[in-house]
Enzyme design. Structure first.
Site, PDB file in Angstrom:
ATOM      1  N   GLY A 180       0.825  -1.222   0.000  1.00 29.60           N
ATOM      2  CA  GLY A 180       0.000   0.000   0.000  1.00 29.60           C
ATOM      3  C   GLY A 180       0.852   1.262   0.000  1.00 29.60           C
ATOM      4  N   GLY A 181       0.576   2.133   0.996  1.00 33.07           N
ATOM      5  CA  GLY A 181       1.319   3.391   1.096  1.00 33.07           C
ATOM      6  C   GLY A 181       2.822   3.170   1.200  1.00 33.07           C
ATOM      7  N   GLY A 416      13.904   8.007 -36.074  1.00 34.48           N
ATOM      8  CA  GLY A 416      13.464   8.731 -34.887  1.00 34.48           C
ATOM      9  C   GLY A 416      14.388   8.482 -33.714  1.00 34.48           C
ATOM     10  CB  ALA A 417      16.298   5.502 -32.673  1.00 33.73           C
TER      11      ALA A 417
HETATM   12  C1  LIG Z   1      -2.276   4.052   2.246  1.00 30.72           C
HETATM   13  C2  LIG Z   1      -3.199   2.889   2.167  1.00 30.72           C
HETATM   14  C3  LIG Z   1      -2.556   1.606   2.561  1.00 30.72           C
HETATM   15  O1  LIG Z   1      -1.433   1.572   2.925  1.00 30.72           O
HETATM   16  S1  LIG Z   1      -3.537   0.233   2.436  1.00 30.72           S
HETATM   17  C4  LIG Z   1      -2.476  -1.063   2.936  1.00 30.72           C
HETATM   18  C5  LIG Z   1      -2.972  -1.743   4.175  1.00 30.72           C
HETATM   19  N1  LIG Z   1      -2.067  -2.808   4.508  1.00 30.72           N
HETATM   20  C6  LIG Z   1      -2.196  -4.074   4.100  1.00 30.72           C
HETATM   21  O2  LIG Z   1      -3.083  -4.466   3.396  1.00 30.72           O
HETATM   22  C7  LIG Z   1      -1.119  -4.998   4.583  1.00 30.72           C
HETATM   23  C8  LIG Z   1      -1.695  -6.155   5.348  1.00 30.72           C
HETATM   24  N2  LIG Z   1      -0.628  -6.932   5.996  1.00 30.72           N
HETATM   25  C9  LIG Z   1       0.080  -7.830   5.330  1.00 30.72           C
HETATM   26  O3  LIG Z   1      -0.067  -8.063   4.133  1.00 30.72           O
HETATM   27  C10 LIG Z   1       1.068  -8.614   6.131  1.00 30.72           C
HETATM   28  O4  LIG Z   1       0.714  -8.520   7.479  1.00 30.72           O
HETATM   29  C11 LIG Z   1       2.515  -8.084   5.967  1.00 30.72           C
HETATM   30  C12 LIG Z   1       2.640  -6.590   6.159  1.00 30.72           C
HETATM   31  C13 LIG Z   1       2.991  -8.468   4.563  1.00 30.72           C
HETATM   32  C14 LIG Z   1       3.454  -8.753   7.010  1.00 30.72           C
HETATM   33  O5  LIG Z   1       3.281 -10.138   6.903  1.00 30.72           O
HETATM   34  P1  LIG Z   1       3.945 -11.097   7.962  1.00 30.72           P
HETATM   35  O6  LIG Z   1       5.399 -10.825   8.037  1.00 30.72           O
HETATM   36  O7  LIG Z   1       3.540 -12.493   7.633  1.00 30.72           O
HETATM   37  O8  LIG Z   1       3.368 -10.661   9.366  1.00 30.72           O
HETATM   38  P2  LIG Z   1       1.888 -10.795   9.921  1.00 30.72           P
HETATM   39  O9  LIG Z   1       0.877 -10.832   8.848  1.00 30.72           O
HETATM   40  O10 LIG Z   1       1.859 -11.912  10.924  1.00 30.72           O
HETATM   41  O11 LIG Z   1       1.762  -9.388  10.662  1.00 30.72           O
HETATM   42  C15 LIG Z   1       2.564  -9.082  11.817  1.00 30.72           C
HETATM   43  C16 LIG Z   1       1.716  -8.295  12.772  1.00 30.72           C
HETATM   44  O12 LIG Z   1       1.437  -7.026  12.160  1.00 30.72           O
HETATM   45  C17 LIG Z   1       0.027  -6.827  12.103  1.00 30.72           C
HETATM   46  N3  LIG Z   1      -0.292  -6.104  10.886  1.00 30.72           N
HETATM   47  C18 LIG Z   1       0.034  -6.417   9.643  1.00 30.72           C
HETATM   48  N4  LIG Z   1      -0.416  -5.496   8.788  1.00 30.72           N
HETATM   49  C19 LIG Z   1      -1.047  -4.591   9.537  1.00 30.72           C
HETATM   50  C20 LIG Z   1      -1.742  -3.386   9.231  1.00 30.72           C
HETATM   51  N5  LIG Z   1      -1.829  -2.939   7.979  1.00 30.72           N
HETATM   52  N6  LIG Z   1      -2.257  -2.697  10.250  1.00 30.72           N
HETATM   53  C21 LIG Z   1      -2.132  -3.127  11.503  1.00 30.72           C
HETATM   54  N7  LIG Z   1      -1.483  -4.244  11.860  1.00 30.72           N
HETATM   55  C22 LIG Z   1      -0.954  -4.962  10.876  1.00 30.72           C
HETATM   56  C23 LIG Z   1      -0.579  -8.221  12.105  1.00 30.72           C
HETATM   57  O13 LIG Z   1      -1.888  -8.188  12.551  1.00 30.72           O
HETATM   58  C24 LIG Z   1       0.362  -8.933  13.048  1.00 30.72           C
HETATM   59  O14 LIG Z   1       0.013  -8.551  14.367  1.00 30.72           O
HETATM   60  P3  LIG Z   1       0.193  -9.569  15.611  1.00 30.72           P
HETATM   61  O15 LIG Z   1       1.669  -9.768  15.735  1.00 30.72           O
HETATM   62  O16 LIG Z   1      -0.539 -10.818  15.236  1.00 30.72           O
HETATM   63  O17 LIG Z   1      -0.391  -8.826  16.739  1.00 30.72           O
END
Ligand SMILES: CCC(=O)SCCNC(=O)CCNC(=O)[C@H](O)C(C)(C)COP(=O)(O)OP(=O)(O)OC[C@H]1O[C@@H](n2cnc3c(N)ncnc32)[C@H](O)[C@@H]1OP(=O)(O)O
Length: 527
Positions: A180-181, A416-417
């Site tokens: 995402g962001g 053109g290149a």
């Molecule tokens: C500007 C708009 C945007 O940015 S929209 C984007 C919103 N974010 C997402 O969709 C990302 C969702 N999260 C993921 O895909 C995965 O958690 C990612 C980031 C890849 C990490 O994966 P992985 O290493 O397997 O860890 P996990 O899933 O067990 O997560 C670890 C802890 O972090 C948390 N977490 C994760 N993403 C978020 C989030 N976006 N907001 C809040 N908390 C998040 C998980 O819940 C997990 O927490 P816990 O350790 O179980 O307490």
């Protein structure tokens, strides 16, 4: 047992009536802030052998120079000192740099209020002080629990990041899974660097895609480092984090601190006379027109010390872009690569070169073009993907660039290149050709097929001989550098061995170049 990261814990509270107690209190708070993620998240990180957010800062900065800001930041209502980002400044090879590093162990490095406040502080400091910003990204993007707060701070970050764009170098390292962001923000920086086994970047991850669109994919296929580099979203893939930091440090060495400075001069004056390496340029172009050679062999010989930092080597390898030095001065090199698609310009190559030209122009880095291009890639697929609009960026970028521009035509420069690859008429300050250059509308075979087609068809069995006679004539008298030199379309024809020293002389002559442009609100680049 008490959690040492919990500063609200009253057990072992030092005596705050004494100086010693206050110092002990500070130590306890700093200790709690050091690696504040959850025990589970830290254990997962350690099991993967990954450094912490602060350790990464130490990998970037010269030893003992990192100064952390807002180390004690704590979100309102949170019981612990923590947030998903470490910010600060220090020295990189003795030069001042600001940096941030996402802490993946705190809510997956996602953006909450204090994260946002810290980042704005860093961006504003870097803009005011005129410092490059290195971002170490390892974040899940917006923090879901923080709802509006997270998105509001993301938008705020975008606005403050704009103040840095084209003002100070911005480098993004993607050292984890960024979503995402956390990919949109780096995409708006100058250059993105990843690592082979721990860089994944996508707007939405596989877990969101599956229920939304029904597609099943993996993080690797969706946004692994090599894939993203091939698509042009990452500009270098290092084998590991140490190599990624080394690349960033080299990159910074070619950059000024800000637009108000010049990049550092490195070893000016080396090899002021002809060398054996210069002489070897005389035999580098094969006799056969269609034979390939590696353009890197030319690049290594016409700049200082063979020191070349390639930019986006996996994206459109038919054009090579990167940084070198000429008489100690940083230059941006754009060169066709005969080893890939014979160096033909396609949409991807044009976009890559356009982006690179704009990067160099932003930071006052002169451009040197090395040309061996058989033309623009024809094809249905190219038209479908919008090559007319997308490739147009290259022309605009070249004309827009106000830095010194020097072009050397090595061999083919067709159609053109020819125009877009740093021609004099598009705004190059100096254009020189090697005697092996072929400047024409197209190659001899293509020209025969068009202007001799009827004659060849009508000649029956004599057709092939007529065709060959035309090709020989065309190559000997038309596709040469002589007509362009006689009419002043290029500035001269040189011996290849003189190229390195001539580029130096050209750039020396242009060092105070000033281009006055009519001010405009925005440059309406075809996007
Ligand atoms: C500007 C708009 C945007 O940015 S929209 C984007 C919103 N974010 C997402 O969709 C990302 C969702 N999260 C993921 O895909 C995965 O958690 C990612 C980031 C890849 C990490 O994966 P992985 O290493 O397997 O860890 P996990 O899933 O067990 O997560 C670890 C802890 O972090 C948390 N977490 C994760 N993403 C978020 C989030 N976006 N907001 C809040 N908390 C998040 C998980 O819940 C997990 O927490 P816990 O350790 O179980 O307490």
């Amino acid at each position: 047992m008490a959690d040492v990261t919990d500063v609200s814990e009253k057990v072992d509270t030092p005596d705050l009536h004494t100086t010693a107690g206050k110092l002990a209190d500070l130590h306890r708070r700093l200790e709690a802030a050091k690696d504040p993620g959850s025990e589970r998240a830290r254990a997962r990180r350690d099991a993967k052998g990954l450094p912490s957010a602060r350790q990464r800062m130490h990998m970037l900065f010269d030893e003992g120079t990192f100064v952390e800001l807002d180390q004690l930041a704590k979100s309102p209502g949170d019981d612990k000192i923590k947030d998903g980002v470490v910010i600060g400044y220090g020295l990189v090879n003795g030069r001042k740099v600001a940096a941030f590093s996402h802490d993946q162990t705190v809510g997956a490095g996602t953006v909450g209020e204090m994260f946002g406040r810290k980042m704005v502080k860093l961006y504003d400091f870097a803009a005011t002080a005129g410092l490059p910003v290195v971002g170490i990204n390892d974040s899940g993007g917006a923090r879901i629990q923080d709802a509006a707060t997270s998105i509001a701070w993301y938008a705020e970050l975008g606005r403050h990041q704009d103040g840095l764009c084209g003002q100070v170098p911005q480098i993004s390292m993607i050292l984890g899974t960024c979503v995402g962001g956390a990919v949109y923000a780096p995409a708006n920086t100058d250059v993105l660097v990843g690592v082979e086994d721990n860089t994944y970047m996508f707007v939405t991850g596989p877990e969101v895609i599956r229920p939304t669109t029904g597609e099943t994919t993996s993080a690797e296929d969706l946004g692994g480092a090599v894939k993203q580099a091939t698509w042009g979203n990452l500009h270098h893939v290092a084998k590991d984090e140490q190599a990624a930091f080394d690349w960033v440090k080299r990159y910074l060495g070619f950059m000024p601190d800000s637009v108000h400075q010049r990049p550092p001069l490195v070893n000016p004056g080396i090899e002021p006379e002809l060398t054996d390496s210069d002489l070897s340029l005389e035999t580098i172009i094969p006799d056969a027109d269609n034979a390939g050679y590696d353009i890197h062999e030319v690049i290594l010989r016409v700049f200082d010390d063979g020191d070349f930092l390639e930019y986006a080597e996996l994206w459109a390898p038919n054009i090579v872009c990167g940084f070198a030095r000429s008489d100690g001065q940083s230059v941006g090199v754009v060169a066709n690569q005969p080893m890939h698609m014979a160096g033909t310009l396609d949409t991807q190559a044009s976009e890559k070169a356009a982006r690179f030209v704009r990067l160099c122009n932003s930071f006052n880095i002169p451009l040197v073009f090395l040309v061996d291009v058989p033309g623009i890639l024809p094809g249905v697929e190219e038209e479908k993907i919008g090559t007319i609009r997308r490739s147009g960026k290259f022309i605009f970028s070249y004309v827009e660039a106000a830095v010194p521009k020097v072009t050397i035509i090595l061999r083919k420069s067709y159609g053109g290149a020819w125009a877009v690859m740093g021609s004099k008429q598009l705004g190059a300050d100096f254009v020189f050709a090697w005697p092996t250059a072929r400047l024409a509308v197209m190659g001899a075979e293509g020209a025969a097929a068009i202007i001799k087609r009827r004659e060849i068809e009508e000649a029956g069995e004599n057709g092939p001989a007529i065709r060959q006679a035309f090709i020989d004539f065309y190559n000997q008298f038309m596709a040469t550098p002589w007509l362009a030199a006689e009419r002043g379309y290029i500035d001269g024809v040189i011996e290849p061995k003189d190229t390195r020293l001539l580029i130096r002389k050209c750039l020396r002559q242009l060092q105070d170049k000033e281009l006055q442009r009519v001010p405009r609100r925005t440059y309406l680049m075809p996007m």
